[in-house]
Design an enzyme around this catalytic site. Structure first.
Site, PDB file in Angstrom:
ATOM      1  CG  HIS A  80      -1.546  -1.072   1.396  1.00 50.64           C
ATOM      2  ND1 HIS A  80      -2.377  -1.825   0.430  1.00 50.64           N
ATOM      3  CD2 HIS A  80      -1.916  -1.743   2.611  1.00 50.64           C
ATOM      4  CE1 HIS A  80      -3.099  -2.595   1.273  1.00 50.64           C
ATOM      5  NE2 HIS A  80      -2.737  -2.862   2.386  1.00 50.64           N
ATOM      6  CG  ASP A 236       3.013  -7.860   3.950  1.00 48.27           C
ATOM      7  OD1 ASP A 236       1.933  -7.834   3.314  1.00 48.27           O
ATOM      8  OD2 ASP A 236       3.042  -7.106   4.835  1.00 48.27           O
TER       9      ASP A 236
END
Length: 490
Positions: A80, A236
């Site tokens: 993000h 991740d």
């Protein structure tokens, strides 16, 4: 030989992995977060590159011959973040991170501008995502926005430093609110709503596909025999799933990391924005995943350890036998919350305090509060049709068997703890590098790790938590009336 990097929020981690998937060496370099205003969270991208260089030096020194033979590199990392580049690929401002909450107003504006945003992007507009950050920059830093020519996510900026190419993969791109997640392509409508076009976006590839080759000069500088191939990589959590072998529909894990995640692999695009569930592309072609996220999981214990003035391990040693819930309640909304509330302004609290509630009771309340928040996530996934029957538990919090036992009882499912080994984002990134180089089938490479034990939910504790849960959930509504606004625009 394959190399995996994981660009986290607090550190960059790197693993050197051989052809038998043995970790030959590992390295880590710390990162700092800047918080110039309440609710803001930023990092200097140059600090990521320096941390990568520190890891490179350590791995090269540890295994020089193996290092030279590296054939592929994969990157995973924090999602993000907005890295804004000008026409010369110069970074224009510090990266606004995933846990920055300044753009709540912009989230509402984006949803108003694109009524079918949820159907396209598969997610609610949340301040953690990338698109609202660009609207904030457009509104508050117009001179920076006017100079912006390209937007990259953190790991892709690092990859660009290695290859000279701007490339992104599907799992990380899913967290921007610019991707048509079902179609696995940029959405012209969502880009236009933030004043951008496809020209500002990197080329898209799958996470296991080649994304470019390291620049020859850099490869020589780093001591490789030949320039390695870079894989698309993964965000991740998707990279962690690849490391765990969670690549088939129904595979699930729960992460007790800085944030908490309930992750389930799906074989199709299954958005559920009404429950603030994330629906993202997986790092492998033809697969997707759903996630529920609580923003402060292990971060809650770290905060409490700082307040208590004791190491986390010392606090955990004080826990009483787990026969009944804590005397107190804890809401882990230290940085706001995503699933199921999508509330950036909410803040945490202890409740139900009494003279009998000592430090150990409050520690137990912190662990239980995080577990209840993850139960909220699991219930939101179940409402979408994805019910967890069992899950692997990972992350720093999984080292505490007591916490895993609390979580198993709160979720009401068996949780599998892993045997010794490294199966996080960096390991998953190394697996993706191997797939990009060799073209092997993902199922042959992304196998599940050995389990150390399975923690079954204790029936009595599970029943007690089930009775406690409605009271805990009711506190959110009371707390939302007194939490100050998390929006900060100056």
């Amino acid at each position: 030989m394959f190399l995996g990097f994981d660009l986290g929020t607090s550190a960059v981690k790197a693993l050197l992995v051989d052809g038998d998937q043995r970790v030959l060496a590992e390295a880590a370099a710390p990162l700092a977060v800047s918080r110039p205003h309440p609710g803001w969270s930023e990092q200097d991208p140059e600090s990521w590159w320096q941390a990568v260089l520190d890891c490179v030096a350590a791995l090269r020194a540890a295994r020089p011959a193996d290092w030279a033979a590296v054939r592929g590199i994969g990157l995973s990392g924090q999602m993000h973040g907005a890295v804004l580049l000008d026409e010369h690929d110069t970074v224009l401002r510090p990266c606004i991170l995933w846990n920055d909450t300044r753009s709540m107003t912009e989230c509402r504006a984006l949803e108003a501008a694109v009524p079918d945003l949820h159907a396209i992007a598969g997610n609610l507009a949340m301040p953690g995502f990338t698109a609202p950050k660009l609207l904030w920059v457009r509104r508050h830093e117009p001179e920076i926005f006017a100079r912006t020519r390209h937007v990259l996510l953190p790991k892709s900026w690092v990859a660009q430093r290695m290859t000279g190419e701007r490339v992104e993969e599907m799992s990380d791109a899913s967290g921007t609110l610019w991707l048509d997640v079902g179609q696995r392509d940029w959405s012209e409508a969502l880009l236009a709503a933030t004043g951008l076009s496809r020209a500002a976006m990197p080329r898209l590839v799958e996470g296991s596909a080649p994304a470019g080759r390291m620049r020859a000069a850099l490869a020589a500088e780093w001591g490789f025999a030949a320039p390695p191939l870079l894989a698309g990589g993964a965000g991740d959590n998707a990279a962690g799933a690849v490391g765990l072998g969670a690549i088939r529909a129904g595979d699930a894990f729960v992460s007790l990391g800085t944030s908490g995640v309930v992750f389930a692999t799906t074989d199709r695009y299954r958005p559920w924005p009404q429950g603030a569930v994330h629906a993202f592309c997986h790092a492998l072609p033809g697969t997707w995943h759903q996630m529920g996220v609580t923003l402060s999981a292990a971060a809650s214990l770290a905060w409490w350890a700082g307040v208590a003035g004791l190491p986390e391990a010392a606090l955990l040693q004080e826990l009483p036998p787990l026969r009944e819930p804590s005397l107190a309640l804890f809401l882990p909304y230290l940085s706001g919350e995503r699933t199921p509330h999508n509330d950036a302004a909410i803040r945490g609290a202890f409740a139900g305090l009494s003279h009998e509630a000592g430090r150990a009771a409050l520690t137990q309340a912190v662990l239980e509060g995080v577990a209840f928040s993850l139960r909220d996530c699991a219930d939101a996934l179940a409402a979408s049709g994805t019910a967890l029957r069992e899950a692997t538990v990972i992350g720093g919090g999984a080292r505490s068997r007591d916490w895993v036992a609390i979580l198993a009882a709160a979720l009401g499912i068996p949780l599998h703890r892993l045997a010794a080994g490294e199966f996080g984002g960096a390991f998953g990134a190394a697996r993706l590098a191997r797939l990009a180089v060799t073209g092997e089938a993902a199922a042959a490479v992304c196998t599940p790790p050995a389990r150390a034990e399975t923690v079954e939910p204790d029936p009595a504790l599970a029943a007690a938590y089930a009775a406690r849960l409605p009271r805990w959930r009711g506190l959110y509504h009371a707390l939302s009336k007194v939490s100050s606004s998390g929006e900060t625009t100056a």
